[in-house]
Design a protein around this motif. Structure first.
Motif, PDB file in Angstrom:
ATOM      1  N   ILE A   1       0.836  -1.201   0.000  1.00  0.00           N
ATOM      2  CA  ILE A   1       0.000   0.000   0.000  1.00  0.00           C
ATOM      3  C   ILE A   1       0.872   1.253   0.000  1.00  0.00           C
ATOM      4  O   ILE A   1       0.600   2.224  -0.718  1.00  0.00           O
ATOM      5  CB  ILE A   1      -0.946  -0.011   1.222  1.00  0.00           C
ATOM      6  CG1 ILE A   1      -1.984  -1.128   1.074  1.00  0.00           C
ATOM      7  CG2 ILE A   1      -1.649   1.343   1.374  1.00  0.00           C
ATOM      8  CD1 ILE A   1      -2.817  -1.351   2.316  1.00  0.00           C
ATOM      9  N   SER A   2       1.920   1.222   0.797  1.00  0.00           N
ATOM     10  CA  SER A   2       2.832   2.357   0.866  1.00  0.00           C
ATOM     11  C   SER A   2       3.461   2.648  -0.497  1.00  0.00           C
ATOM     12  O   SER A   2       3.566   3.803  -0.928  1.00  0.00           O
ATOM     13  CB  SER A   2       3.920   2.079   1.906  1.00  0.00           C
ATOM     14  OG  SER A   2       4.835   3.141   1.983  1.00  0.00           O
TER      15      SER A   2
ATOM     16  N   PHE B   1     -11.631  -1.144  -2.432  1.00  0.00           N
ATOM     17  CA  PHE B   1     -12.044  -0.326  -3.579  1.00  0.00           C
ATOM     18  C   PHE B   1     -11.481   1.088  -3.521  1.00  0.00           C
ATOM     19  O   PHE B   1     -11.753   1.898  -4.425  1.00  0.00           O
ATOM     20  CB  PHE B   1     -13.578  -0.245  -3.631  1.00  0.00           C
ATOM     21  CG  PHE B   1     -14.249  -1.546  -3.959  1.00  0.00           C
ATOM     22  CD1 PHE B   1     -14.303  -2.010  -5.268  1.00  0.00           C
ATOM     23  CD2 PHE B   1     -14.813  -2.322  -2.954  1.00  0.00           C
ATOM     24  CE1 PHE B   1     -14.936  -3.205  -5.579  1.00  0.00           C
ATOM     25  CE2 PHE B   1     -15.443  -3.518  -3.244  1.00  0.00           C
ATOM     26  CZ  PHE B   1     -15.506  -3.964  -4.568  1.00  0.00           C
ATOM     27  N   ALA B   2     -10.711   1.418  -2.495  1.00  0.00           N
ATOM     28  CA  ALA B   2     -10.244   2.787  -2.302  1.00  0.00           C
ATOM     29  C   ALA B   2      -9.382   3.268  -3.470  1.00  0.00           C
ATOM     30  O   ALA B   2      -8.384   2.625  -3.810  1.00  0.00           O
ATOM     31  CB  ALA B   2      -9.455   2.886  -0.998  1.00  0.00           C
ATOM     32  N   PRO B   3      -9.720   4.408  -4.080  1.00  0.00           N
ATOM     33  CA  PRO B   3      -8.939   4.920  -5.218  1.00  0.00           C
ATOM     34  C   PRO B   3      -7.727   5.753  -4.806  1.00  0.00           C
ATOM     35  O   PRO B   3      -6.853   6.016  -5.628  1.00  0.00           O
ATOM     36  CB  PRO B   3      -9.953   5.791  -5.968  1.00  0.00           C
ATOM     37  CG  PRO B   3     -10.855   6.302  -4.875  1.00  0.00           C
ATOM     38  CD  PRO B   3     -10.952   5.189  -3.867  1.00  0.00           C
ATOM     39  N   ASN B   4      -7.702   6.200  -3.547  1.00  0.00           N
ATOM     40  CA  ASN B   4      -6.590   7.046  -3.109  1.00  0.00           C
ATOM     41  C   ASN B   4      -6.362   6.872  -1.611  1.00  0.00           C
ATOM     42  O   ASN B   4      -7.141   6.201  -0.921  1.00  0.00           O
ATOM     43  CB  ASN B   4      -6.856   8.522  -3.448  1.00  0.00           C
ATOM     44  CG  ASN B   4      -8.217   8.984  -2.936  1.00  0.00           C
ATOM     45  OD1 ASN B   4      -8.570   8.781  -1.785  1.00  0.00           O
ATOM     46  ND2 ASN B   4      -8.985   9.613  -3.823  1.00  0.00           N
ATOM     47  N   TYR B   5      -5.289   7.492  -1.127  1.00  0.00           N
ATOM     48  CA  TYR B   5      -4.900   7.354   0.285  1.00  0.00           C
ATOM     49  C   TYR B   5      -5.977   7.863   1.231  1.00  0.00           C
ATOM     50  O   TYR B   5      -6.310   7.220   2.231  1.00  0.00           O
ATOM     51  CB  TYR B   5      -3.598   8.123   0.511  1.00  0.00           C
ATOM     52  CG  TYR B   5      -3.205   8.278   1.964  1.00  0.00           C
ATOM     53  CD1 TYR B   5      -2.780   7.191   2.725  1.00  0.00           C
ATOM     54  CD2 TYR B   5      -3.263   9.536   2.581  1.00  0.00           C
ATOM     55  CE1 TYR B   5      -2.408   7.341   4.057  1.00  0.00           C
ATOM     56  CE2 TYR B   5      -2.895   9.694   3.902  1.00  0.00           C
ATOM     57  CZ  TYR B   5      -2.470   8.595   4.643  1.00  0.00           C
ATOM     58  OH  TYR B   5      -2.119   8.753   5.956  1.00  0.00           O
ATOM     59  N   GLU B   6      -6.560   9.022   0.906  1.00  0.00           N
ATOM     60  CA  GLU B   6      -7.549   9.634   1.795  1.00  0.00           C
ATOM     61  C   GLU B   6      -8.788   8.753   1.940  1.00  0.00           C
ATOM     62  O   GLU B   6      -9.325   8.602   3.050  1.00  0.00           O
ATOM     63  CB  GLU B   6      -7.945  11.020   1.271  1.00  0.00           C
ATOM     64  CG  GLU B   6      -6.849  12.066   1.347  1.00  0.00           C
ATOM     65  CD  GLU B   6      -5.788  11.911   0.276  1.00  0.00           C
ATOM     66  OE1 GLU B   6      -4.700  12.518   0.422  1.00  0.00           O
ATOM     67  OE2 GLU B   6      -6.031  11.173  -0.716  1.00  0.00           O
ATOM     68  N   THR B   7      -9.240   8.150   0.851  1.00  0.00           N
ATOM     69  CA  THR B   7     -10.418   7.275   0.915  1.00  0.00           C
ATOM     70  C   THR B   7     -10.123   6.010   1.712  1.00  0.00           C
ATOM     71  O   THR B   7     -10.950   5.560   2.516  1.00  0.00           O
ATOM     72  CB  THR B   7     -10.877   6.895  -0.507  1.00  0.00           C
ATOM     73  OG1 THR B   7     -11.111   8.077  -1.262  1.00  0.00           O
ATOM     74  CG2 THR B   7     -12.160   6.074  -0.457  1.00  0.00           C
ATOM     75  N   LEU B   8      -8.941   5.446   1.487  1.00  0.00           N
ATOM     76  CA  LEU B   8      -8.555   4.258   2.247  1.00  0.00           C
ATOM     77  C   LEU B   8      -8.477   4.575   3.740  1.00  0.00           C
ATOM     78  O   LEU B   8      -8.911   3.777   4.583  1.00  0.00           O
ATOM     79  CB  LEU B   8      -7.211   3.728   1.740  1.00  0.00           C
ATOM     80  CG  LEU B   8      -6.665   2.476   2.426  1.00  0.00           C
ATOM     81  CD1 LEU B   8      -7.656   1.309   2.340  1.00  0.00           C
ATOM     82  CD2 LEU B   8      -5.323   2.063   1.814  1.00  0.00           C
TER      83      LEU B   8
END
Length: 443
Positions: free
Chosen positions: A76-77, A134-141
Motif C-alpha cells: 500500500i505504501s 475499492f479505495a482509489p486514493n490514500y484519503e479514501t482508504l
C-alpha cells in the motif's frame, strides 16, 4: 471440599449477591469434581458453548480483518507513495475510531443485549474492510479504515461479556483466555492468505484482494443469529436495572476510580501490543530483507507463541490472579521487545528464536483482560464499563504506532520499536489502582 471465597458487597459493585454460588458447585450438569483439561468448556453448558463458538469466531475474524492492513502495508505504501508517518496513521485512525465504536457497542450491549450488539459489530467491520479494497486514493482508504474501526472496536468487548456471563468464577480466566486465543487464529489465517495472495498476484492487486476477503465474517452472523442467546440471569438483571447502558454511571464515585485505572491499564497493554503487531511485518521485510514467504515463516513462529500464550495466560490468570498475571507478562513483554529490536544484523536465526517468546508474552497478558474487566463492573453497566475502558485505552494506545512510524524515519523501525516497552510500564503502574477480582461470581 474447598470453596472459592465469596465476594463482598462494595459500593463499587452493588449488584454482587451476598451468597454467590461456590465455584466448585455443579454447573449446567457438570460434575462438581470435574477437573479435566476441558472442564471450563463443559461448565458452560450447551447454550454457553454456542455463545463461546460465536464469540470465538467473531474475534478470530475481527483479527483477520485487522491484519489485512499491516500485512499489506509495504504494498500500500508503494502504491500510494506514502512515508512511514502516513502508513502509521492508518493504525492510529483505526484504533482511535475503534475507541468510539467500542464505547458505543458497550452501551448498545447493555441496552439491546449482547448477541444483537455482537452481530452489529461484526457486520460493521466486515463491510468497511471490503470497501477498503475499492479505495482509489490514500484519503479514501484512510476513511474506510477508520470506519472499519467502529465495528472492530466493539466486537471483543461484547463477545467477552457474553461468554463471561455464562462462565463460573473458577473457570472464567481460562474460558476468556480461550476467546482471546481466537485472535491468534485469525492472525494466522490472515498470514496464510497473505502469503498465497502476494505470491500469485501483482502487489498492486494483491492488497486489494486481501481486503476483499474481509467479507468472510458475514457467514458468522448467520450462525450467531440462529444459535446464540444472552445468558438468562444476566439478561434479567440488566432488564430490571435503571442505569443500564449509562456512561454517567461508570463515572460516579463508586466506579470512577475503577474506570480511570482500567482505562490506563488498557492504554499500556494495547500501546505495546499494537506497536508490535503494526510494525513487525514492515521491520522483517525492510530492515531484515525477508521475502513474502520468509516474513510469513517468521510470523508463523510469532503467532504460534501467541496462541499458546493466550491459553497459558488464561490458566495462569485463574491460578495467580488477574493482577499478578498482567504484571508478570508486562515485564516479560518489555524484555522481549528490547531483545527483538536489538538482535544484530545477520542473526536472523536468533530473531526467529526470540519471535516465539515475544508472541507468547505479548499475548498472555491479554488473557486476563476479558475476565478482569467483566468482574470490575456490575451487570447493568458491564458492557458500558468494559467497552469504554478497553477501547479508550486502545484509542490512546494508538499513539504509539504513529510515534514509531515517525521515529522510524531517523531511528529505523527496529530502534523505534523500543517505545513499545514503555507502554507496558504504564500498564504495571495502573494495576496499583485496581482491586483483585479472582473468584468473583457475576450476577
Amino acid at each position: 471440599m474447598s470453596t472459592t471465597p465469596q465476594p463482598q458487597r462494595t459500593a463499587q459493585d452493588p449488584q454482587t449477591p451476598p451468597a454467590a454460588e461456590s465455584a466448585q458447585a455443579p454447573q449446567n450438569g457438570q460434575p462438581a469434581d470435574d477437573t479435566g483439561a476441558f472442564a471450563w468448556l463443559r461448565a458452560l453448558g450447551p447454550r454457553g458453548r454456542r455463545a463461546f463458538a460465536g464469540a470465538f469466531g467473531g474475534y478470530a475474524l475481527d483479527s483477520y480483518d485487522y491484519f489485512t492492513l499491516p500485512l499489506s502495508m509495504v504494498a500500500i505504501s508503494a502504491y500510494f507513495s506514502l512515508n512511514s508517518g502516513q502508513t502509521g496513521l492508518f493504525t492510529t485512525v483505526t484504533l482511535v475510531v475503534s475507541a468510539i465504536g467500542g464505547a458505543l457497542a458497550g452501551v448498545l450491549a447493555d441496552r439491546v443485549g449482547r448477541v444483537k450488539a455482537l452481530m452489529i459489530t461484526v457486520i460493521t467491520y466486515a463491510v468497511f474492510t471490503v470497501l477498503c479494497g475499492f479505495a482509489p486514493n490514500y484519503e479514501t482508504l484512510l476513511l474506510f479504515r477508520a470506519l472499519q474501526g467502529l465495528g472492530f472496536g466493539g466486537e471483543w468487548a461484547v463477545g467477552a461479556i457474553l461468554v463471561a456471563e455464562y462462565s463460573t468464577a473458577k473457570h472464567r480466566g481460562r474460558t476468556l483466555g480461550g476467546i482471546q486465543s481466537a485472535w491468534a487464529v485469525g492472525w494466522g489465517l490472515a498470514v496464510i492468505v497473505y502469503t498465497l495472495v502476494f505470491q500469485f498476484l501483482d502487489e498492486d492487486m494483491a492488497w486489494r484482494v486481501m481486503f476483499f476477503t474481509g467479507a468472510l465474517p458475514a457467514l458468522l452472523v448467520i450462525y450467531v443469529r440462529r444459535n446464540v442467546s444472552d445468558a438468562p440471569e444476566a439478561a434479567e438483571a440488566r432488564r430490571q436495572s435503571r442505569d443500564k447502558g449509562s456512561f454517567s454511571a461508570i463515572f460516579k464515585p463508586g466506579l470512577l476510580r475503577t474506570t480511570l485505572f482500567a482505562g490506563l491499564l488498557s492504554t499500556g497493554v494495547q500501546g505495546g501490543y499494537y506497536t508490535l503487531s503494526t510494525w513487525i511485518p514492515t521491520y522483517l521485510k525492510t530492515e531484515r530483507g525477508l521475502s513474502v514467504v520468509g516474513t510469513g515463516g517468521y510470523l508463523a513462529v510469532l503467532i504460534s507463541g501467541a496462541f499458546i500464550g493466550y491459553l497459558a495466560g488464561g490458566y495462569l490468570t485463574d491460578v495467580l490472579g488477574r493482577k499478578k498475571n498482567i504484571a508478570l507478562f508486562a515485564f516479560l513483554s518489555a524484555l522481549c521487545i528490547l531483545a527483538f529490536a536489538n538482535i544484530p544484523e545477520g542473526s536472523n536465526t536468533t530473531l526467529l528464536v526470540v519471535s516465539f517468546p515475544l508472541g507468547f508474552c505479548m499475548s498472555a497478558i491479554f488473557s486476563g483482560f476479558g475476565s478482569f474487566l467483566s468482574e470490575l463492573y456490575p451487570t447493568a453497566v458491564r458492557g458500558t464499563g468494559q467497552g469504554f475502558t478497553y477501547n479508550a485505552g486502545r484509542g490512546v494506545g494508538a499513539l504509539f504506532p504513529t510515534l514509531v512510524g515517525f521515529l522510524a524515519e531517523s531511528w529505523g523501525v527496529g530502534g523505534a520499536l523500543v517505545f513499545g516497552a514503555l507502554a507496558y510500564g504504564i500498564a504495571v503502574l495502573a494495576l496499583f489502582g485496581l482491586p483483585e477480582t479472582r473468584g468473583k461470581e457475576l450476577l
